[in-house]
Design an enzyme around this catalytic site. Structure first.
Site, PDB file in Angstrom:
ATOM      1  CE  LYS A  76      -2.220  -0.912   3.840  1.00 23.54           C
ATOM      2  NZ  LYS A  76      -1.588  -2.190   4.258  1.00 23.54           N
ATOM      3  NE  ARG A  90      -3.894  -0.853  10.407  1.00 23.86           N
ATOM      4  CZ  ARG A  90      -2.893  -0.170   9.866  1.00 23.86           C
ATOM      5  NH1 ARG A  90      -3.064   1.068   9.492  1.00 23.86           N
ATOM      6  NH2 ARG A  90      -1.727  -0.741   9.675  1.00 23.86           N
ATOM      7  NE  ARG A 126       7.503  -2.543   5.674  1.00 22.26           N
ATOM      8  CZ  ARG A 126       6.203  -2.290   5.691  1.00 22.26           C
ATOM      9  NH1 ARG A 126       5.498  -2.296   4.572  1.00 22.26           N
ATOM     10  NH2 ARG A 126       5.580  -2.066   6.827  1.00 22.26           N
ATOM     11  NE  ARG A 183       6.612   0.507   9.837  1.00 24.64           N
ATOM     12  CZ  ARG A 183       5.476   0.477   9.132  1.00 24.64           C
ATOM     13  NH1 ARG A 183       5.428   1.002   7.918  1.00 24.64           N
ATOM     14  NH2 ARG A 183       4.390  -0.063   9.615  1.00 24.64           N
ATOM     15  NE  ARG A 227       2.307  -3.981  11.058  1.00 28.08           N
ATOM     16  CZ  ARG A 227       3.280  -3.859  10.145  1.00 28.08           C
ATOM     17  NH1 ARG A 227       4.490  -4.359  10.397  1.00 28.08           N
ATOM     18  NH2 ARG A 227       3.060  -3.266   9.022  1.00 28.08           N
TER      19      ARG A 227
HETATM   20  P1  AMP Z   1       0.904   1.371   9.031  1.00 23.84           P
HETATM   21  O1  AMP Z   1       2.051   2.237   8.663  1.00 23.84           O
HETATM   22  O2  AMP Z   1      -0.372   1.746   8.314  1.00 23.84           O
HETATM   23  O3  AMP Z   1       1.210  -0.104   8.896  1.00 23.84           O
HETATM   24  O4  AMP Z   1       0.612   1.630  10.585  1.00 23.84           O
HETATM   25  C1  AMP Z   1       1.567   1.364  11.575  1.00 23.84           C
HETATM   26  C2  AMP Z   1       0.893   1.247  12.938  1.00 23.84           C
HETATM   27  O5  AMP Z   1       0.231   2.480  13.267  1.00 23.84           O
HETATM   28  C3  AMP Z   1      -0.196   0.192  13.035  1.00 23.84           C
HETATM   29  O6  AMP Z   1       0.312  -1.114  13.285  1.00 23.84           O
HETATM   30  C4  AMP Z   1      -1.030   0.724  14.191  1.00 23.84           C
HETATM   31  O7  AMP Z   1      -0.378   0.507  15.439  1.00 23.84           O
HETATM   32  C5  AMP Z   1      -0.997   2.229  13.940  1.00 23.84           C
HETATM   33  N1  AMP Z   1      -2.096   2.646  13.028  1.00 23.84           N
HETATM   34  C6  AMP Z   1      -1.983   3.205  11.794  1.00 23.84           C
HETATM   35  N2  AMP Z   1      -3.181   3.446  11.256  1.00 23.84           N
HETATM   36  C7  AMP Z   1      -4.101   3.021  12.164  1.00 23.84           C
HETATM   37  C8  AMP Z   1      -5.530   2.968  12.189  1.00 23.84           C
HETATM   38  N3  AMP Z   1      -6.260   3.399  11.144  1.00 23.84           N
HETATM   39  N4  AMP Z   1      -6.126   2.466  13.295  1.00 23.84           N
HETATM   40  C9  AMP Z   1      -5.417   2.042  14.354  1.00 23.84           C
HETATM   41  N5  AMP Z   1      -4.075   2.031  14.393  1.00 23.84           N
HETATM   42  C10 AMP Z   1      -3.413   2.518  13.314  1.00 23.84           C
END
Ligand code: AMP
Length: 212
Positions: free
Chosen positions: A13, A88, A127, A159, A170
C-alpha cells in the site's frame, strides 16, 4: 478523486500510494505516517501511540478518527485524497462516512491489494524504511545504494513493528478487524480488487487499469 487503499500489512500500500499520488496529483493521508511522526517528535499523541505501535496493536479508533477528520478540513485534502492505513476497523469506516457526508463528499474507489500470506511475511521480514520520508524498500523495490534512501539520503531502518512478533500481531489485527471492511465497502460497489503479487511496476499498471 477520493480513494482508500485496503490490504494486509506488506501488501504494498505504502509503495503504491507514493506512486499514485504523483500520477494523479492527489495527496496521501497515511495514519501510520502521522503516528510515526508523532512518536519521533515525542508529542502527547506519540507517547500514547508508541507502545501500541511497537507491539503491532491498533491505536484506539477515537485517536485515528480525530487525525483524519482534522486533515479533511485542511486545504491540502479538499480536491481529493488517498487514504492509506485508514480505516482499519468498521467503526473507523463508519466515522469516515459520517465525516465525509457532513462535508458533502464520498469515497469513489476502494483499492483492495490482494497478496497471499507467505509473500507478505517474506516481504515484511526484509523491509527497511526511510525514517524521514517513510518510503519502504524491500527485495521488490531495493534502494539504489544499499541501506540508504534514494530521496532523502537517510540511513534506512527496520520499523519496530516489522519485527517478527509484531508482524504476527499485525496480521491477526488485519484478519480479525480490517478484513471485515471488504464486505462493508463491497455492499456499495466501490471495491476494486487488484492482484498485488509481482513487480512494483506491474502492480501499478493493474491499479491504474482498475481505476479506469
Ligand atoms: P501502518 O504504517 O499503516 O502499517 O501503521 C503502523 C501502525 O500504526 C499500526 O500497526 C497501528 O499501530 C498504527 N495505526 C496506523 N493506522 C491506524 C488505524 N487506522 N487504526 C489504528 N491504528 C493505526
Amino acid at each position: 478523486m477520493n480513494l482508500i487503499f485496503l490490504g494486509p500489512p506488506g501488501a504494498g500500500k505504502g509503495t503504491q500510494a507514493k506512486r499514485l499520488i504523483e500520477r494523479f496529483r492527489i495527496p496521501q493521508l497515511s495514519t501510520g505516517d502521522v503516528l510515526r511522526k508523532a512518536v519521533a517528535d515525542g508529542t502527547l499523541l506519540g507517547l500514547k501511540a508508541k507502545p501500541l505501535m511497537a507491539a503491532g496493536q491498533l491505536v484506539p479508533d477515537e485517536i485515528v478518527n480525530g487525525i483524519v477528520e482534522a486533515a479533511l478540513d485542511t486545504a491540502t485534502y479538499q480536491k481529493g485524497f488517498l487514504l492509506d492505513g485508514f480505516p482499519r476497523t468498521v467503526p473507523q469506516a463508519q466515522a469516515l462516512d459520517a465525516a465525509l457526508e457532513h462535508r458533502g463528499r464520498r469515497i469513489d474507489h476502494v483499492l483492495l491489494l490482494e497478496v497471499p500470506m507467505g509473500v507478505l511475511v517474506e516481504r515484511l521480514s526484509g523491509r527497511e524504511t526511510c525514517p524521514k520520508c517513510q518510503t519502504p524498500y524491500g527485495k521488490d523495490s531495493p534502494p539504489k545504494r544499499a541501506g540508504i534512501c534514494d530521496k532523502e539520503g537517510e540511513r534506512l531502518v527496520v520499523r519496530p513493528d516489522d519485527q517478527p512478533e509484531a508482524v504476527r500481531r499485525r496480521m491477526v489485527e488485519y484478519e480479525t478487524k480490517t478484513a471485515l471492511l471488504t464486505g462493508y465497502y463491497k455492499a456499495r460497489g466501490v471495491v476494486r480488487p487488484v492482484d498485488g503479487v509481482g513487480s512494483v511496476e506491474d502492480v501499478e499498471k493493474r491499479i491504474i487499469k482498475a481505476l479506469e
